[in-house]
Structure formats: structure tokens, C-alpha cells
Design a protein around this motif. Structure first.
Motif, PDB file in Angstrom:
ATOM      1  N   SER A  91     -23.609 -19.185  -1.922  1.00  0.00           N
ATOM      2  CA  SER A  91     -24.016 -17.735  -2.179  1.00  0.00           C
ATOM      3  C   SER A  91     -23.070 -16.854  -2.157  1.00  0.00           C
ATOM      4  O   SER A  91     -23.692 -15.729  -1.255  1.00  0.00           O
ATOM      5  CB  SER A  91     -25.377 -17.570  -1.634  1.00  0.00           C
ATOM      6  N   ALA A  92     -21.838 -17.182  -2.311  1.00  0.00           N
ATOM      7  CA  ALA A  92     -20.858 -15.935  -2.333  1.00  0.00           C
ATOM      8  C   ALA A  92     -21.189 -14.717  -2.528  1.00  0.00           C
ATOM      9  O   ALA A  92     -21.404 -14.399  -3.759  1.00  0.00           O
ATOM     10  CB  ALA A  92     -19.516 -16.381  -2.860  1.00  0.00           C
ATOM     11  N   PRO A  93     -21.171 -13.491  -1.676  1.00  0.00           N
ATOM     12  CA  PRO A  93     -21.604 -12.288  -2.234  1.00  0.00           C
ATOM     13  C   PRO A  93     -20.450 -11.732  -3.149  1.00  0.00           C
ATOM     14  O   PRO A  93     -19.568 -12.022  -3.098  1.00  0.00           O
ATOM     15  CB  PRO A  93     -21.368 -11.405  -0.922  1.00  0.00           C
ATOM     16  N   GLN A  94     -21.045 -10.512  -4.157  1.00  0.00           N
ATOM     17  CA  GLN A  94     -20.289 -10.102  -5.138  1.00  0.00           C
ATOM     18  C   GLN A  94     -19.931  -8.772  -4.697  1.00  0.00           C
ATOM     19  O   GLN A  94     -20.445  -8.304  -3.765  1.00  0.00           O
ATOM     20  CB  GLN A  94     -21.004 -10.286  -6.453  1.00  0.00           C
ATOM     21  N   LYS A  95     -19.399  -7.893  -5.671  1.00  0.00           N
ATOM     22  CA  LYS A  95     -18.831  -6.754  -5.310  1.00  0.00           C
ATOM     23  C   LYS A  95     -19.946  -5.751  -4.929  1.00  0.00           C
ATOM     24  O   LYS A  95     -19.701  -4.970  -3.868  1.00  0.00           O
ATOM     25  CB  LYS A  95     -18.300  -6.057  -6.511  1.00  0.00           C
ATOM     26  N   HIS A  96     -20.929  -5.872  -5.530  1.00  0.00           N
ATOM     27  CA  HIS A  96     -22.217  -4.769  -5.135  1.00  0.00           C
ATOM     28  C   HIS A  96     -23.096  -5.326  -4.241  1.00  0.00           C
ATOM     29  O   HIS A  96     -24.319  -4.700  -4.303  1.00  0.00           O
ATOM     30  CB  HIS A  96     -22.496  -4.247  -6.520  1.00  0.00           C
ATOM     31  N   ASP A  97     -23.090  -6.588  -3.590  1.00  0.00           N
ATOM     32  CA  ASP A  97     -23.978  -6.907  -2.669  1.00  0.00           C
ATOM     33  C   ASP A  97     -23.710  -6.347  -1.157  1.00  0.00           C
ATOM     34  O   ASP A  97     -22.575  -6.918  -0.617  1.00  0.00           O
ATOM     35  CB  ASP A  97     -23.805  -8.394  -2.617  1.00  0.00           C
ATOM     36  N   ARG A 110     -30.756 -10.384   0.094  1.00  0.00           N
ATOM     37  CA  ARG A 110     -29.704  -9.602  -0.297  1.00  0.00           C
ATOM     38  C   ARG A 110     -30.051  -8.532  -1.108  1.00  0.00           C
ATOM     39  O   ARG A 110     -30.563  -8.504  -2.257  1.00  0.00           O
ATOM     40  CB  ARG A 110     -28.759 -10.634  -1.049  1.00  0.00           C
ATOM     41  N   ARG A 112     -28.462  -5.609  -3.671  1.00  0.00           N
ATOM     42  CA  ARG A 112     -27.486  -5.460  -4.665  1.00  0.00           C
ATOM     43  C   ARG A 112     -27.578  -3.958  -5.131  1.00  0.00           C
ATOM     44  O   ARG A 112     -28.599  -3.914  -5.405  1.00  0.00           O
ATOM     45  CB  ARG A 112     -27.179  -6.613  -5.792  1.00  0.00           C
TER      46      ARG A 112
END
Length: 276
Positions: A91-97, A110, A112
Motif C-alpha cells: 500500500s505504497a503512499p502516493q504524492k497526496h497521501d 490514510r 489523501r
């Protein structure tokens, strides 16, 4: 912005998973939201247990043993529940997490928020005394919100009924979409001065507000732009709009043309024949 039905949809979705869970740790990737995320949350929260997940207005409240975690989704925020199968890399975080709360190393909550107008805050003590809550009016789905209260609060007011319904000191959480829809079902023009509406029409309006909000909750809220529930699924109430977003279309009741105007920098939609 997610309104009351959307926030309530998220609350009911995350509550069964979080109540009774203990916070293992907290990750703050970007503290710069509408207000800065308190820098001591990673030290304060681990070891605390969630005793309830509630809502006040458009705020989500995660009640713990010694305080309350306050979450607001702002204009573009969403909360996701993640259940990693084999480590957090799945569940790798993305840019806006920007913010994670991990429970028992099994569940991630999480936040976002692409536009960063949301908020994550912490409060010890009575949440009703917090500066964001102390002035708020009643919840619209409770008995405290009724025609008598609305009538009494608006005597002598020249402010439009649409703006009045969006005043959190009068009633919380109605929001732009549902104010438009409720006024249509109550057959009240959104530009009508609140002080000119009588008790009988307020009884109809209050019932319309409660009915519209309840139907929206039952259909998972409205998905316009960013909103999804905690599992990433959209809501479906937008399929039932009578007037909102339908400027220039025919009224489904009388076939007149739905009008689109601006009130206090917000869009209002109404049928000039059905709404007087």
C-alpha cells in the motif's frame, strides 16, 4: 467539498473497523494542511484505543481514551482504509497521501488531500468547547433542528433562505448541494428572505432537509469530482438531483427551465415556476 452525507458515509464505513483498535504508530508526510498537523501526534497517539467514531457537522471525530482526533476533508480530501497483506509496501503512499494512522499493524487509515484544505487536529477535554465547535448550531437530523427554531432564528432577517441554511450557526452540515435540493422539494425560491417565510413553510422545509439528507446517506452521498468512500467507491445520490447542476435543463415536474444564479459566490439552481 464533502457535505454531511458524504462525511457520514465515511464515518459509518470506518467505524466498524476502528472502534476497539489500538494505534500502533502515526506517519505525517506533509503537515501543511489548512492548519498544521500537530508535530507531537506521532508521540501522543501510539498506544491509544479508539472508543468511538462520531461526526460533528463535517468533521470526523476519532474518540480516544484521553482526547479526540479531529479530521476534516476540506475541498478534496478522502479517507481510505487499507488492509496490507504482506507489509506496508503493498500500500505504497502516493504524492497526496499526507497522513497515516496504523492500528495494530494491520489497518491503515490514510488521508489523501490533493489541495491540502483538510485538517488533522488533536483536542483534550470536551470537544464541544473546541474553537471549531463551540459556535455550531444543531445537527439537521436531530430533533434540535426543527421549524420552531428556524422560524425564531430568522425573524426580521433579510438574508436569503439559501444563505441561511448554509450558516453553521443556524444548522450544520447542510451544504450547497442539499440546500438546493431541499428548497426545491419545499417549493421555496432560494432568494426568498428567510424572515419572510412563515411557520408552515418552515415545517415543510425542515422535513425536506431531513428527508434529502437521509436519502443521500442511504445512497452513499454525492460523487462530484473527488469524493469516494473509505473503500474507494463513489456515491450515487447525484443521480437523483432535481435541480443541482441542471441549469438550463427542464424541470422534471413542470418542464420549465431550471435557473442558475450565484448567491454569495455559490451556485444556486431552482425552478422559477415550482419555487416561489
Amino acid at each position: 467539498m464533502p457535505e454531511l452525507p458524504e462525511v457520514e458515509t465515511i464515518r459509518s464505513g470506518i467505524a466498524p473497523h476502528l472502534v476497539g483498535q489500538t494505534i500502533t504508530y502515526v506517519i505525517v508526510r506533509n503537515p501543511h494542511l489548512r492548519w498544521p498537523i500537530p508535530s507531537d501526534l506521532p508521540q501522543l497517539l501510539p498506544g491509544l484505543t479508539i472508543t468511538a467514531v462520531t461526526r460533528r457537522a463535517k468533521f470526523l471525530l476519532l474518540d480516544c481514551d484521553v482526547g479526540t482526533l479531529i479530521i476534516h476533508l476540506g475541498m478534496s480530501g478522502s479517507l481510505r482504509l487499507l488492509h496490507p497483506i504482506s507489509g506496508f509496501s503493498a500500500s505504497a503512499p502516493q504524492k497526496h497521501d499526507h497522513f497515516d494512522v496504523i492500528f495494530n499493524e494491520q489497518i491503515i487509515l490514510r488521508l489523501r488531500d490533493p489541495r491540502r484544505f483538510g485538517a488533522v487536529l488533536w483536542h483534550c477535554g470536551d470537544i464541544a468547547q473546541h474553537r471549531l465547535f463551540s459556535y455550531l448550531g444543531p445537527e439537521p437530523l436531530t430533533d434540535d433542528f426543527n421549524a420552531r427554531r428556524l422560524y425564531d432564528k430568522t425573524r426580521g432577517s433579510r438574508i436569503s433562505i439559501k444563505q441561511t441554511l448554509m450558516n453553521n450557526r443556524i444548522v450544520v452540515g447542510v451544504g450547497n448541494i442539499y440546500a438546493n435540493e431541499a428548497l426545491f422539494h419545499a417549493k421555496i425560491n432560494p432568494t426568498t428572505a428567510a424572515g419572510k417565510i412563515g411557520m408552515m413553510r418552515y415545517q415543510v422545509l425542515v422535513q425536506a432537509i431531513k428527508s434529502i439528507l437521509q436519502r443521500a446517506i442511504e445512497t452513499g452521498g454525492s460523487s462530484l469530482r473527488d469524493f469516494v468512500n473509505c473503500e474507494g467507491d463513489p456515491g450515487y445520490f447525484q443521480q437523483h438531483y432535481a435541480v443541482y447542476g441542471r441549469g438550463g435543463d427542464s424541470c422534471r415536474q413542470c418542464q420549465d427551465i431550471i435557473q442558475h444564479i450565484r448567491q454569495n459566490q455559490r451556485s444556486s439552481f431552482y425552478c422559477p415556476r415550482c419555487q416561489r
